[in-house]
Motif scaffolding. Structure first.
Motif, PDB file in Angstrom:
ATOM      1  N   GLY A  70      11.526  56.289  36.665  1.00 42.17           N
ATOM      2  CA  GLY A  70      11.118  55.219  37.556  1.00 42.17           C
ATOM      3  C   GLY A  70      10.860  53.936  36.793  1.00 42.17           C
ATOM      4  N   GLU A  73       5.741  48.731  38.235  1.00 37.75           N
ATOM      5  CA  GLU A  73       5.659  47.477  38.989  1.00 37.75           C
ATOM      6  C   GLU A  73       5.460  46.286  38.042  1.00 37.75           C
ATOM      7  OE1 GLU A  73       2.146  47.059  41.374  1.00 37.75           O
ATOM      8  OE2 GLU A  73       0.909  48.201  39.982  1.00 37.75           O
ATOM      9  N   TYR A 111       8.171  52.862  40.871  1.00 36.25           N
ATOM     10  CA  TYR A 111       9.223  52.815  41.879  1.00 36.25           C
ATOM     11  C   TYR A 111      10.410  53.654  41.414  1.00 36.25           C
ATOM     12  CZ  TYR A 111       6.550  48.945  43.851  1.00 36.25           C
ATOM     13  OH  TYR A 111       5.556  48.184  44.392  1.00 36.25           O
ATOM     14  N   ASP A 116      14.447  51.488  45.076  1.00 38.49           N
ATOM     15  CA  ASP A 116      12.980  51.589  44.988  1.00 38.49           C
ATOM     16  C   ASP A 116      12.369  52.187  46.245  1.00 38.49           C
ATOM     17  OD1 ASP A 116      13.107  50.460  42.493  1.00 38.49           O
ATOM     18  OD2 ASP A 116      12.638  48.425  43.172  1.00 38.49           O
ATOM     19  N   VAL A 119       7.913  55.390  46.200  1.00 40.72           N
ATOM     20  CA  VAL A 119       6.849  54.695  45.478  1.00 40.72           C
ATOM     21  C   VAL A 119       5.702  55.671  45.229  1.00 40.72           C
ATOM     22  CG1 VAL A 119       5.286  52.710  45.461  1.00 40.72           C
ATOM     23  CG2 VAL A 119       7.464  52.572  46.702  1.00 40.72           C
TER      24      VAL A 119
END
Length: 349
Positions: A70, A73, A111, A116, A119
């Motif tokens: 992932g 952010e 994400y 994305d 989450v």
């Protein structure tokens, strides 16, 4: 026993990066634990060592696609997330490992997916690498799991240095796997094809199952020389009444009880009753087995060839005898046997 006693020279080229072309056609070394005698065969030749009424006990755990990638952010930093277990279905809480851990703090969002679409929020730090994630998903839980797993990769061991390919979801899974929960395949079970299982059935060999959800603790490095000071990670274990009846009946009739893999060997050793019989069990086990150890349920063992210093090697040495097994491993290296999850197999009788 000391950690240093489980060192041996393993050339890197002997660590299998791919499975054999056919499940049951890898090499098989047969070790007689009483005499130390060694035979070199093909895995499907295992048939000749079992007869009517003998029992093979398998681990029916199922590996799930536990490795995800992932982005953090704001910074977009790439983060590897390794799913360990689901903690709370309703709140979609998962126990995970993250790498690099130093970049992740409580409150950070991660994400996943090209868009994305998935989450997760970090809500707890459990260890230096471990975290608890809450996935922010409002839909049906089954749909959530399906979408989460679609983002994941087959969690191959780190010593398999290539990227997972299209064959790994099938080949890093036993054909009888049915109980989801493992992040590590029960290696010995990978060698059993449908054809071989059918031939064993025709011969009268009974098939039985326990569930032991194999975790990353099997790969964790031991950092103490005195093995009595090492603590294994706990794993979920289920031993059913049906398995108990099958195994205990075989023992009472002096038939073989073969543990297919160290997870099965450890599981049965965690649920022994008086007289060396098996008893039902449902819970967790952190049993750590190393020589010397007296096994009272299993009479034979199928196992892969494991890494130096590994807890799985120690368990095999406890079953087959330290000198026998370490000598067999030296022979395996000289003869070019393949090691690891996708490697060759050993039968100890």
């Amino acid at each position: 026993m000391k950690l240093s006693q489980f060192k041996f020279r393993l050339p890197e080229e002997l660590i299998a990066q791919h499975p054999s072309a056919q499940r049951d056609e890898c090499r098989l070394m047969v070790l007689n634990k009483k005499t130390g005698e060694i035979q070199h065969l093909i895995f499907k030749d295992i048939l000749q060592f079992f007869d009517d009424g003998d029992v093979m006990v398998f681990n029916d755990t199922q590996v799930f696609p536990a490795r995800l990638y992932g982005n953090k952010e704001k910074t977009g930093a790439k983060i590897e997330v390794f799913l360990l277990r689901e903690l709370n279905e309703a709140n979609k809480l998962w126990d995970v490992l993250v790498e690099p851990a130093r970049k992740i703090r409580i409150g950070n969002k991660l994400y996943f997916g090209d868009d994305d679409s998935m989450v997760a929020e970090v809500i707890d730090n459990t260890t230096s690498r471990g975290r608890t994630l809450r996935f922010l998903y409002n839909g049906d839980h089954d749909v959530f799991k399906k979408e989460l797993y679609a983002l994941g990769q087959t969690p191959l061991p780190d010593y398999i240095t290539r990227e997972p390919d299209k064959d790994d979801p099938e080949r890093y899974q036993c054909i009888f796997a049915s109980k989801e929960g493992a992040v590590m395949a029960p290696f010995a079970g990978l060698h059993f094809s449908r054809e071989l299982l059918k031939r064993l059935e025709i011969k009268g060999v009974e098939r039985a199952f326990l569930t032991a959800h194999c975790g990353l603790g099997n790969f964790r490095e031991i950092d103490v020389e005195d093995l009595t000071k090492h603590r294994m990670d706990s794993e979920q274990l289920v031993i059913s009444e049906k398995l108990v009846e099958t195994v205990n009946s075989a023992k009472d009739h002096e038939k073989q009880v073969c543990a297919v893999g160290t997870s099965v060997l450890r599981g049965m050793a965690s649920a022994v009753s008086m007289g060396g019989h098996l008893k039902t069990y449902e819970g967790w086990t952190n049993k750590f087995i190393f020589p010397p150890y007296e096994f009272t349920v299993a009479s034979s063992l199928v196992s892969n060839f494991h890494m130096p210093y590994s807890t799985m090697l120690m368990m095999v040495a406890a079953f087959g005898g330290y000198e026998n097994v370490m000598n067999a491993y030296d022979v395996a290296v000289r003869e070019g046997y393949r090691f690891g999850a996708y490697g060759d197999a050993m039968l100890i009788i």
